[in-house]
Scaffold this active site. Sequence first.
Site, short mmCIF file in Angstrom:
data_model
loop_
_atom_site.label_atom_id
_atom_site.label_comp_id
_atom_site.label_asym_id
_atom_site.label_seq_id
_atom_site.Cartn_x
_atom_site.Cartn_y
_atom_site.Cartn_z
N TYR A 1 -0.63 -1.11 10.06
CA TYR A 1 -0.90 -1.51 8.77
C TYR A 1 0.56 -1.49 8.02
O TYR A 1 1.17 -2.18 7.40
CB TYR A 1 -2.12 -0.85 8.25
CG TYR A 1 -2.48 -1.50 6.80
CD1 TYR A 1 -2.75 -2.62 6.65
CD2 TYR A 1 -2.19 -0.62 5.40
CE1 TYR A 1 -3.31 -3.26 5.40
CE2 TYR A 1 -2.61 -0.87 4.29
CZ TYR A 1 -3.08 -2.34 4.30
OH TYR A 1 -3.38 -2.68 2.89
N HIS B 1 -12.97 3.03 2.99
CA HIS B 1 -12.17 3.93 2.54
C HIS B 1 -13.19 5.33 2.07
O HIS B 1 -14.41 5.00 2.04
CB HIS B 1 -11.34 3.64 1.52
CG HIS B 1 -10.28 2.82 1.99
ND1 HIS B 1 -10.27 1.46 1.79
CD2 HIS B 1 -9.00 3.07 2.24
CE1 HIS B 1 -9.25 0.79 2.28
NE2 HIS B 1 -8.45 1.84 2.70
N LYS C 1 2.95 -4.07 6.25
CA LYS C 1 3.22 -4.12 4.92
C LYS C 1 4.65 -4.11 4.51
O LYS C 1 5.20 -4.67 3.52
CB LYS C 1 2.43 -3.09 4.08
CG LYS C 1 0.96 -3.58 3.97
CD LYS C 1 0.81 -4.65 3.18
CE LYS C 1 -0.74 -5.19 3.07
NZ LYS C 1 -1.00 -6.22 2.28
N SER D 1 0.80 -1.10 -0.36
CA SER D 1 0.08 0.05 -0.42
C SER D 1 1.13 1.08 0.15
O SER D 1 2.05 1.32 0.48
CB SER D 1 -0.86 -0.03 1.23
OG SER D 1 -1.23 1.35 1.67
N SER D 2 0.30 2.39 -0.45
CA SER D 2 1.01 3.58 -0.43
C SER D 2 1.46 4.26 0.82
O SER D 2 2.10 4.87 1.09
CB SER D 2 0.54 4.77 -1.31
OG SER D 2 -1.02 4.98 -0.78
N CYS D 3 0.75 3.60 1.87
CA CYS D 3 1.14 4.24 3.33
C CYS D 3 2.17 3.58 3.82
O CYS D 3 2.55 4.14 5.08
CB CYS D 3 -0.16 3.75 4.06
SG CYS D 3 -0.45 2.11 4.51
O1 GFB Z 1 -9.75 6.74 2.29
P1 GFB Z 1 -9.27 6.88 3.87
O2 GFB Z 1 -10.12 6.51 4.84
O3 GFB Z 1 -7.97 6.49 4.13
O4 GFB Z 1 -9.29 8.50 4.10
P2 GFB Z 1 -6.25 7.14 3.93
C1 GFB Z 1 -8.80 9.40 2.98
C2 GFB Z 1 -9.24 10.85 3.38
O5 GFB Z 1 -10.67 10.85 3.45
C3 GFB Z 1 -8.90 11.19 4.79
C4 GFB Z 1 -11.29 11.84 4.46
O6 GFB Z 1 -8.51 12.52 4.95
C5 GFB Z 1 -10.22 11.11 5.65
O7 GFB Z 1 -10.41 11.96 6.76
N1 GFB Z 1 -12.78 11.34 4.51
C6 GFB Z 1 -13.67 12.29 4.34
C7 GFB Z 1 -13.28 10.15 4.92
N2 GFB Z 1 -14.85 11.55 4.47
C8 GFB Z 1 -14.62 10.40 4.97
C9 GFB Z 1 -15.53 9.37 5.15
O8 GFB Z 1 -16.59 9.28 5.16
N3 GFB Z 1 -14.96 8.02 5.01
C10 GFB Z 1 -13.57 7.87 5.41
N4 GFB Z 1 -12.89 6.74 5.29
N5 GFB Z 1 -12.46 8.93 4.88
C11 GFB Z 1 -5.63 4.67 4.21
C12 GFB Z 1 -5.01 4.04 5.06
O9 GFB Z 1 -5.35 6.01 4.58
O10 GFB Z 1 -5.41 4.58 2.85
C13 GFB Z 1 -4.61 2.63 4.89
O11 GFB Z 1 -5.49 4.10 6.59
C14 GFB Z 1 -4.44 2.12 3.41
O12 GFB Z 1 -3.67 2.08 5.72
C15 GFB Z 1 -5.46 3.03 2.59
O13 GFB Z 1 -3.08 2.72 3.22
C16 GFB Z 1 -4.92 2.95 1.11
O14 GFB Z 1 -6.09 7.39 2.62
O15 GFB Z 1 -6.02 8.27 4.78
#
Ligand code: GFB
Length: 311
Positions: A137, A180, A141, A108-110
Amino acid sequence: MEKNAKIYVAGHRGMVGSAIIRKLQQLGYTNIITRPSAEVDLRNQQQVFSFFEQEKPDYVFLAAAKVGGIYANNTYRGEFLYDNLMIESNIIHAAYVNKVKKLLFLGSSCIYPRMAPQPLKESYLLTGVLEYTNEPYAIAKIAGIKLCENYRLQYGCNFISVMPTNLYGPNDNYDLNKSHVLPALLRKIHTAKIKNIPTVEVWGSGSPLREFLHVDDLSEASLFLMENYSESELVNIGTGTEITIKDLALLIMRVADYKGEIIFDSSKPDGTPRKLMDVGKLTALGWKAKITLEEGIRMVYKDVEKMNFEE
Ligand code: GFB
């Protein structure tokens, strides 16, 4: 990979594993094997070792993982670390012992440092501190990448690691506490539209930048790398383009034809400010993403319209 080679896809029920199976089937691979977790719990070393000894796969796609969005990563921190370490250690070691010809590990890119220069080059791995919300996570990875790299160095295993950017597509998770951002916003915006709710809640500030890749592009890239790449260094898979979370919400609102307002919930974390992949290496190898974000969202939205979300 020979068309009749025995190919094991770990994580076949997930968004990535199921997309890899669809692509393998489209291309005429006939001997794909899978196992439900009720039969082989990938966290259980004995079960994984017995399965590999019995089946002796030629090729392995390691797409099994405990995954989730920012909230799930930050909440189930112990599980994200333990489950992912166990799954990848068991499969990679069993692949070595049973002489698997080639294994592809999905990360993953994280894995990249939170404040790494952008776009993220493969060489930035382990050059700085990780984003705290997904540190468990990411650590798991990174351990998987290092297992592939060091099993190659010590035992000569042809194991490669690929790092996809944020993914979306069929079989995504729409549970708002685990999903996500892209599926979460699709669900929230669609629900607001059909219930005539005037506002939709977006977590954080809306300013973080993210890159999104349709999982059908990811599966195509994974098969391409399985065929064309056999080096120890990881390879990024992405589109090379990014969008703010606010603009993503606006794009989804346009696709869904929803005219309400966005409300930002600042009690929720933003996570990494920016996470854009440098895809120069993959482009030089000869592969490029095909599905634009708007096309991909339109495709997925058709499925979302048929879903029955319970509040
Ligand atoms: O996709 P996401 O949950 O993961 O969140 P990450 C991306 C951005 O979207 C963050 C915002 O800034 C969230 O605060 N966001 C806005 C929301 N509204 C929402 C919502 O309703 N739900 C969610 N989930 N986010 C993950 C990592 O990071 O990316 C994992 O935690 C993994 O490890 C994955 O690498 C690809 O992009 O921040």
